[in-house]
Write a protein that holds these residues in place. Structure first.
Motif, PDB file in Angstrom:
ATOM      1  N   ASN A  33       0.822  -1.294   0.510  1.00  0.00           N
ATOM      2  CA  ASN A  33       0.333   0.080  -0.283  1.00  0.00           C
ATOM      3  C   ASN A  33       0.787   1.090  -0.343  1.00  0.00           C
ATOM      4  O   ASN A  33       0.768   1.701  -0.779  1.00  0.00           O
ATOM      5  CB  ASN A  33      -0.906   0.230   1.325  1.00  0.00           C
ATOM      6  CG  ASN A  33      -1.891  -0.895   1.253  1.00  0.00           C
ATOM      7  OD1 ASN A  33      -2.472  -2.320   1.323  1.00  0.00           O
ATOM      8  ND2 ASN A  33      -2.847  -0.772   0.230  1.00  0.00           N
ATOM      9  N   THR A  51     -10.813   6.063   6.664  1.00  0.00           N
ATOM     10  CA  THR A  51     -11.258   4.570   5.837  1.00  0.00           C
ATOM     11  C   THR A  51     -10.466   3.648   5.933  1.00  0.00           C
ATOM     12  O   THR A  51      -8.974   4.143   5.999  1.00  0.00           O
ATOM     13  CB  THR A  51     -10.743   5.202   3.873  1.00  0.00           C
ATOM     14  OG1 THR A  51     -11.854   6.863   3.824  1.00  0.00           O
ATOM     15  CG2 THR A  51     -11.227   4.244   3.135  1.00  0.00           C
ATOM     16  N   PRO A  52     -10.351   1.854   5.842  1.00  0.00           N
ATOM     17  CA  PRO A  52      -9.515   1.319   5.844  1.00  0.00           C
ATOM     18  C   PRO A  52      -8.668   1.220   4.815  1.00  0.00           C
ATOM     19  O   PRO A  52      -9.235   1.406   3.179  1.00  0.00           O
ATOM     20  CB  PRO A  52     -10.216   0.326   5.985  1.00  0.00           C
ATOM     21  CG  PRO A  52     -11.747   0.149   6.464  1.00  0.00           C
ATOM     22  CD  PRO A  52     -12.190   2.088   6.016  1.00  0.00           C
ATOM     23  N   GLU A  97      -6.311  -3.325   8.515  1.00  0.00           N
ATOM     24  CA  GLU A  97      -7.614  -2.472   8.688  1.00  0.00           C
ATOM     25  C   GLU A  97      -8.946  -3.184   7.993  1.00  0.00           C
ATOM     26  O   GLU A  97     -10.104  -2.371   8.358  1.00  0.00           O
ATOM     27  CB  GLU A  97      -7.225  -1.359   7.786  1.00  0.00           C
ATOM     28  CG  GLU A  97      -6.174  -0.642   8.445  1.00  0.00           C
ATOM     29  CD  GLU A  97      -5.892   1.210   8.301  1.00  0.00           C
ATOM     30  OE1 GLU A  97      -5.351   2.266   9.210  1.00  0.00           O
ATOM     31  OE2 GLU A  97      -6.338   1.356   7.061  1.00  0.00           O
ATOM     32  N   LYS A  98      -8.589  -3.572   6.347  1.00  0.00           N
ATOM     33  CA  LYS A  98      -9.656  -4.034   5.661  1.00  0.00           C
ATOM     34  C   LYS A  98     -10.158  -4.933   7.104  1.00  0.00           C
ATOM     35  O   LYS A  98     -11.666  -5.520   6.327  1.00  0.00           O
ATOM     36  CB  LYS A  98      -9.813  -4.157   4.431  1.00  0.00           C
ATOM     37  CG  LYS A  98      -9.127  -2.963   3.449  1.00  0.00           C
ATOM     38  CD  LYS A  98      -8.813  -2.779   2.131  1.00  0.00           C
ATOM     39  CE  LYS A  98      -8.672  -1.934   1.556  1.00  0.00           C
ATOM     40  NZ  LYS A  98      -8.154  -1.884   0.127  1.00  0.00           N
ATOM     41  N   ASN A 127     -11.477  -3.591   9.531  1.00  0.00           N
ATOM     42  CA  ASN A 127     -12.400  -3.255   8.851  1.00  0.00           C
ATOM     43  C   ASN A 127     -13.370  -1.498   9.457  1.00  0.00           C
ATOM     44  O   ASN A 127     -14.682  -0.830   9.765  1.00  0.00           O
ATOM     45  CB  ASN A 127     -14.806  -2.777   8.722  1.00  0.00           C
ATOM     46  CG  ASN A 127     -15.522  -2.818   7.780  1.00  0.00           C
ATOM     47  OD1 ASN A 127     -15.392  -1.859   7.105  1.00  0.00           O
ATOM     48  ND2 ASN A 127     -16.899  -2.068   8.101  1.00  0.00           N
TER      49      ASN A 127
END
Length: 148
Positions: free
Chosen positions: A15, A69-70, A75-76, A79
């Motif tokens: 990322n 925001t994830p 994080e995803k 959530n």
């Protein structure tokens, strides 16, 4: 130009490279400013490939901002944002430099026996910038490992 060592989780590295965003749990604007460079160290925690290695250097190209925001894999899954304090970065060199190969070459590690204390929290190195001399050694190590 100021260099800061920041530990990251291995799954954040993609990322950071492709989205151009570094995030942390708290605001680091007291230390890290636009125009500074971040040296990314992958902690050994849950790492399978890059644990214990410096994987790149990136220029901070924005001010700090808050975004819940994830973004990162963990994080995803949860959530929710775990690292909502963020800056945009442009990674300008990548590689896989083993931190242990730097022992005896860099000056920021003053006590080799206590190496982990220089690699945790953000910014690492006990909240101190990395000397330019050491940053050049790290950059050279990354250049030598770019295609490994």
């Amino acid at each position: 130009m100021t260099f800061w060592l920041v530990p990251i989780q291995e799954d954040m590295w993609d990322n950071i490279q492709y989205d151009g965003v570094y995030g942390y749990k708290s605001n680091l604007s007291k230390y890290i400013k636009q125009g500074d460079d971040l040296i990314f160290y992958v902690s050994k925690y849950y790492a399978t490939r890059y644990g214990g290695k410096i994987v790149g250097i990136g220029k901070v190209v924005s001010e700090w901002y808050y975004d819940d925001t994830p973004l990162y894999p963990e994080e995803k899954v949860r959530n929710r944002a775990l690292f909502p304090h963020r800056v945009k970065v442009e990674v300008w060199i990548t590689g896989a430099c083993d931190v242990k190969s730097l022992i005896g070459k860099v000056k920021f590690v003053e006590d080799v026996v206590q190496l982990p204390k220089y690699l945790r929290n953000a910014p690492a190195n006990l909240g101190r910038p990395i000397p330019d001399f050491d940053a050049k050694i790290i950059e050279e190590c990354l250049r030598q490992t770019m295609y490994d």
